[in-house]
Design an enzyme around this catalytic site. Structure first.
Site, PDB file in Angstrom:
ATOM      1  N   TYR A 110      -6.439   6.846   3.695  1.00 44.92           N
ATOM      2  CA  TYR A 110      -6.608   5.758   2.743  1.00 44.92           C
ATOM      3  C   TYR A 110      -5.888   4.497   3.202  1.00 44.92           C
ATOM      4  O   TYR A 110      -6.467   3.404   3.266  1.00 44.92           O
ATOM      5  CB  TYR A 110      -6.120   6.128   1.329  1.00 44.92           C
ATOM      6  CG  TYR A 110      -5.908   4.867   0.533  1.00 44.92           C
ATOM      7  CD1 TYR A 110      -6.995   4.176   0.033  1.00 44.92           C
ATOM      8  CD2 TYR A 110      -4.642   4.298   0.415  1.00 44.92           C
ATOM      9  CE1 TYR A 110      -6.834   2.954  -0.608  1.00 44.92           C
ATOM     10  CE2 TYR A 110      -4.470   3.083  -0.225  1.00 44.92           C
ATOM     11  CZ  TYR A 110      -5.557   2.421  -0.728  1.00 44.92           C
ATOM     12  OH  TYR A 110      -5.403   1.214  -1.333  1.00 44.92           O
ATOM     13  N   GLU A 145       0.822  -1.209   0.000  1.00 45.74           N
ATOM     14  CA  GLU A 145       0.000   0.000   0.000  1.00 45.74           C
ATOM     15  C   GLU A 145       0.857   1.261   0.000  1.00 45.74           C
ATOM     16  O   GLU A 145       0.526   2.240  -0.655  1.00 45.74           O
ATOM     17  CB  GLU A 145      -0.958   0.008   1.198  1.00 45.74           C
ATOM     18  CG  GLU A 145      -2.079  -1.020   1.100  1.00 45.74           C
ATOM     19  CD  GLU A 145      -2.969  -0.826  -0.132  1.00 45.74           C
ATOM     20  OE1 GLU A 145      -2.976   0.280  -0.711  1.00 45.74           O
ATOM     21  OE2 GLU A 145      -3.652  -1.788  -0.513  1.00 45.74           O
ATOM     22  N   ASP A 195      -9.580   5.792  -2.521  1.00 50.12           N
ATOM     23  CA  ASP A 195      -8.415   6.215  -3.301  1.00 50.12           C
ATOM     24  C   ASP A 195      -8.917   6.853  -4.589  1.00 50.12           C
ATOM     25  O   ASP A 195     -10.110   7.095  -4.739  1.00 50.12           O
ATOM     26  CB  ASP A 195      -7.504   5.006  -3.586  1.00 50.12           C
ATOM     27  CG  ASP A 195      -8.130   4.082  -4.607  1.00 50.12           C
ATOM     28  OD1 ASP A 195      -9.379   4.017  -4.667  1.00 50.12           O
ATOM     29  OD2 ASP A 195      -7.404   3.431  -5.362  1.00 50.12           O
TER      30      ASP A 195
END
Length: 352
Positions: A132, A49, A150
């Site tokens: 996020y 991520e 996102d």
DNA sequence: CACTCGTGGAG
DNA sequence: TCTCCAAGAGT
């Protein structure tokens, strides 16, 4: 299902689509394996991520493999040397991510016993983890029904709800839409499903609406406005900045390099000593030498400006001391450890 | 809120 | 060549 756009998009329809079309990604535990009870490794979820922030899957692949091979656990990463991590990140961009990655690894390692916290609020306090990423880790690694928002989700929501308010002002509205759609069941798969949908079907240009599981629920499809959504504020043009880089090679083959300060552009990365970058850069040779200017300049574009970098080279004797930086000899110096703009300058100096 | 912070690929 | 943009965060 009727071919009308009068109902709410259904998470189940999207999950059905994901079960059939989920992309095979190195950091992903696919829906079939998940159904068998295979749990994702939070370390790999987190690492992916961070790498994927504003970065394409194609660009991340090799870096993810390199990092997980060299540092298989968060404890291993926490124990790494700063310079090794920055060098391994070189070329991927947004170098604050690498500095925060290491900070975060050390906090998780020292303050959390090497285990990532499971809840959104605690994740949010870790370096490099924003709204996020905290939601993505909670959802994907721990199956907590958090709402991930996102760029993909923003685009999908703007279209499904035909929202014409331009970003970033539309963000709270789109987040609310996304939250209402988030299911209690299979939140990890669902989070990845919406993002896959945005990445492969509901794309920025020429969306493949004919293949979309949410087509019949999509307000933009009904209105024919999907291609113009999401609306965005117009971007400023990038100005041109000029700079000078000094590439000094000592007679034994060592190169004069400088570690850039942690804050600011290319923070924490190795680079060539040089001038400031602006309208009229001033000479700033880091060592006394006969500098030769290359006929070609290194051109590079950053997020908010174009750079034209004049490259100067010199060969210096062993006994001469630099005013800035330090000489590093191969194999301690590898061009691949440099951020791209610095590597471009090096390639030019090599006669590229 | 607006700005900073990289890079490479697609069109 | 040029614009857009890709699983955003920090300040």
């Amino acid at each position: 299902m009727r071919e009308t756009a009068c109902h709410i998009p259904d998470a189940g329809d999207l999950l059905d689509w994901y079960d059939r079309h989920a992309r095979d990604l190195p950091w992903r535990v696919g829906p079939a394996a998940r159904a068998r009870g295979v749990a994702p490794d939070p370390y790999r979820v987190w690492l992916s991520e961070i790498m994927l922030q504003q970065t394409t899957v194609a660009a991340v692949r090799d870096y993810f493999h390199a990092f997980t091979t060299r540092w298989p656990t968060v404890e291993a990463l926490a124990a790494a040397e700063d310079g090794d991590v920055m060098a391994a990140w070189a070329g991927l961009g947004y170098y604050a991510r690498a500095r925060n990655l290491l900070k975060c690894a050390r906090v998780v390692s020292e303050d959390h016993g090497g285990r990532f916290p499971r809840d959104h609020a605690t994740l949010l306090r870790l370096p490099g983890i924003g709204p996020y990423t905290a939601a993505a880790i909670a959802a994907i690694a721990f199956d907590d029904p958090q709402t991930v928002v996102d760029g993909n989700v923003e685009r999908v929501m703007a279209r499904v709800f035909d929202e014409h308010t331009p970003l970033p002002a539309a963000k709270p509205i789109l987040t609310e839409h996304a939250a209402r759609l988030t299911p209690e069941a299979r939140p990890g798969d669902y989070a990845q499903a919406v993002m896959d949908l945005g990445a492969t079907i509901c794309t920025p240009r020429r969306p493949a609406c004919g293949l979309c599981p949410w087509r019949t629920a999509c307000a933009a499809w009904a209105a024919g406005t999907m291609a113009e959504l999401p609306k965005k504020a117009p971007k400023a043009r990038k100005p041109v900045r000029l700079g000078i880089a000094y590439l000094a090679r000592r007679v034994d083959g060592a190169w004069l390099l400088e570690r850039r300060p942690d804050k600011g552009l290319l923070g924490g990365m190795l680079g060539w000593p040089g001038s400031d970058w602006g309208a009229a850069p001033e000479e700033a040779p880091p060592i006394r030498a006969e500098w030769k200017t290359l006929s070609e300049e290194a051109r590079h574009t950053f997020t908010h400006f174009h750079l034209r970098l004049t490259v100067k080279t010199a060969l210096v004797p062993m006994d001469r001391q630099p005013g800035r930086g330090e000489f590093i000899e191969p194999p301690d110096f590898r061009p691949a450890d440099l951020p791209t703009v610095m590597r471009k300058a090096f390639d030019l100096a090599q006669g590229g």
